[in-house]
Design a protein around this motif. Structure first.
Motif, short mmCIF file in Angstrom:
data_model
loop_
_atom_site.label_atom_id
_atom_site.label_comp_id
_atom_site.label_asym_id
_atom_site.label_seq_id
_atom_site.Cartn_x
_atom_site.Cartn_y
_atom_site.Cartn_z
N TRP A 1 23.68 25.85 19.50
CA TRP A 1 24.37 26.38 20.33
C TRP A 1 25.72 25.98 19.50
CZ3 TRP A 1 24.35 30.22 23.77
CH2 TRP A 1 23.21 30.29 24.41
N GLY A 2 25.99 24.76 19.28
CA GLY A 2 27.23 24.46 18.66
C GLY A 2 27.51 25.41 17.23
N LEU A 3 26.51 25.72 16.61
CA LEU A 3 26.67 26.43 15.30
C LEU A 3 27.37 27.69 15.86
CD1 LEU A 3 23.84 25.53 13.00
CD2 LEU A 3 26.14 25.30 12.58
N VAL A 4 26.64 28.63 16.95
CA VAL A 4 27.14 29.60 17.38
C VAL A 4 28.55 29.65 17.89
CG1 VAL A 4 26.47 31.26 19.20
CG2 VAL A 4 24.74 30.61 17.85
N LEU A 5 28.76 28.70 18.84
CA LEU A 5 30.18 28.63 19.23
C LEU A 5 31.11 28.41 18.15
CD1 LEU A 5 32.11 28.52 21.70
CD2 LEU A 5 31.43 25.76 21.62
N ALA A 6 30.78 27.46 17.23
CA ALA A 6 31.78 27.33 16.08
C ALA A 6 32.20 28.91 15.06
CB ALA A 6 31.43 26.25 14.92
#
Length: 292
Positions: A64-69
């Motif tokens: 989720w962090g990678l997708v948001l970034a």
């Protein structure tokens, strides 16, 4: 690089240059960004739901962090790119953006990873520098120095194109890590990234909501082209990254600079087409040398 990966990259390059042509012709701003995000959410919903059905339950904070970034960097990238197209020519902004991105990756590797500078790397840097000089006007640049308006457009294109290239390098590394290490589906990475950045497009449009209806009437066709082609182009690149090293795929993408230089000259009537096409070719050779 496998032939299938190369084919994916070449098709993606043509699609990428085409949607950038639409973005340039639209002359859009934050309204176009919103329209693009909304249309992507609608057009690609069936494929996004299909990809998410089994994958999302297994996701953790990393995914989720990678997708948001990725979504936020892509949003900033689109704003900067459109600003460049409003103040300068496609045949300046696009090749500088695409050609400078591998250069930023190289500089980051030298500064933070202590990677050595090899002859092929130096040749690539020199080719990119020569390409930027040709795109900026080359031998005719001295004559243009007497025209403040033209000089300002070229300088603006170089500045905004370079900033766009820096953002391209940033999201390329993030997305490459996501699909190769975190094993995020390319389709899901782009679609969910688009959904997560959608709320961030609303405040600026709300402040300028009086122009919303007018912007939709003049820009929806271009937004539809962008929403149809941009996700497809980038998903094809991400699938190529799964099959080949990122350091090979990223430079190979820059053949799109040749398509953009040709399309911008022929369809937009931008001047100095020959010099800019030669500059785009030099930058393409430069990023190919960097991949060595």
């Amino acid at each position: 690089m496998p032939l299938t990966a190369l084919a994916l990259v070449l098709v993606a390059a043509l699609l990428h240059a085409t949607w950038n042509l639409a973005a340039k012709k639209a002359g859009g701003d934050h309204h176009l960004v919103l329209f693009n995000c909304l249309l992507i959410a609608l057009l690609w919903a069936p494929l996004g739901v299909w990809a998410a059905w089994d994958a999302l339950p297994a996701w953790g904070g990393l995914q989720w962090g990678l997708v948001l970034a990725s979504g936020l960097i892509n949003l900033l990238y689109l704003h900067v790119l459109l600003k460049g197209y409003r103040v300068s020519d496609l045949t300046v902004v696009y090749p500088v953006a695409r050609g400078s991105a591998p250069l930023f990756i190289l500089l980051g590797a030298m500064l933070f990873l202590a990677e050595p500078l090899r002859w092929a790397t130096l040749a690539g840097v020199l080719c990119i520098s020569a390409g930027i000089w040709l795109i900026a006007g080359g031998p005719q640049l001295l004559s243009k120095a007497q025209d403040p308006t033209q000089r300002q457009r070229v300088h603006a294109g170089l500045a905004w194109g370079g900033l766009t290239g820096l953002l391209i390098a940033t999201y390329t590394v993030i997305d490459g890590y996501a699909v190769k290490v975190a094993l995020v589906s390319p389709i899901l990475l782009f679609y969910l990234g688009n959904l997560l950045r959608l709320p961030f497009t609303l405040p600026q449009v709300w402040q300028d909501r009086a122009r919303l209806a007018q912007a939709w009437r003049t820009q929806w066709r271009y937004a539809l082209v962008m929403a149809s082609l941009a996700p497809l182009a980038y998903v094809l690149v991400l699938y190529a990254v799964q099959q080949a090293p990122l350091s090979h795929v990223a430079p190979a993408r820059e053949v799109s600079m040749l398509f953009a230089a040709l399309l911008g000259g022929r369809l937009l009537g931008e001047q100095d087409r020959g010099a800019r096409l030669a500059g785009a070719a030099a930058m393409a050779l430069g990023v190919a040398a960097l991949s060595l």
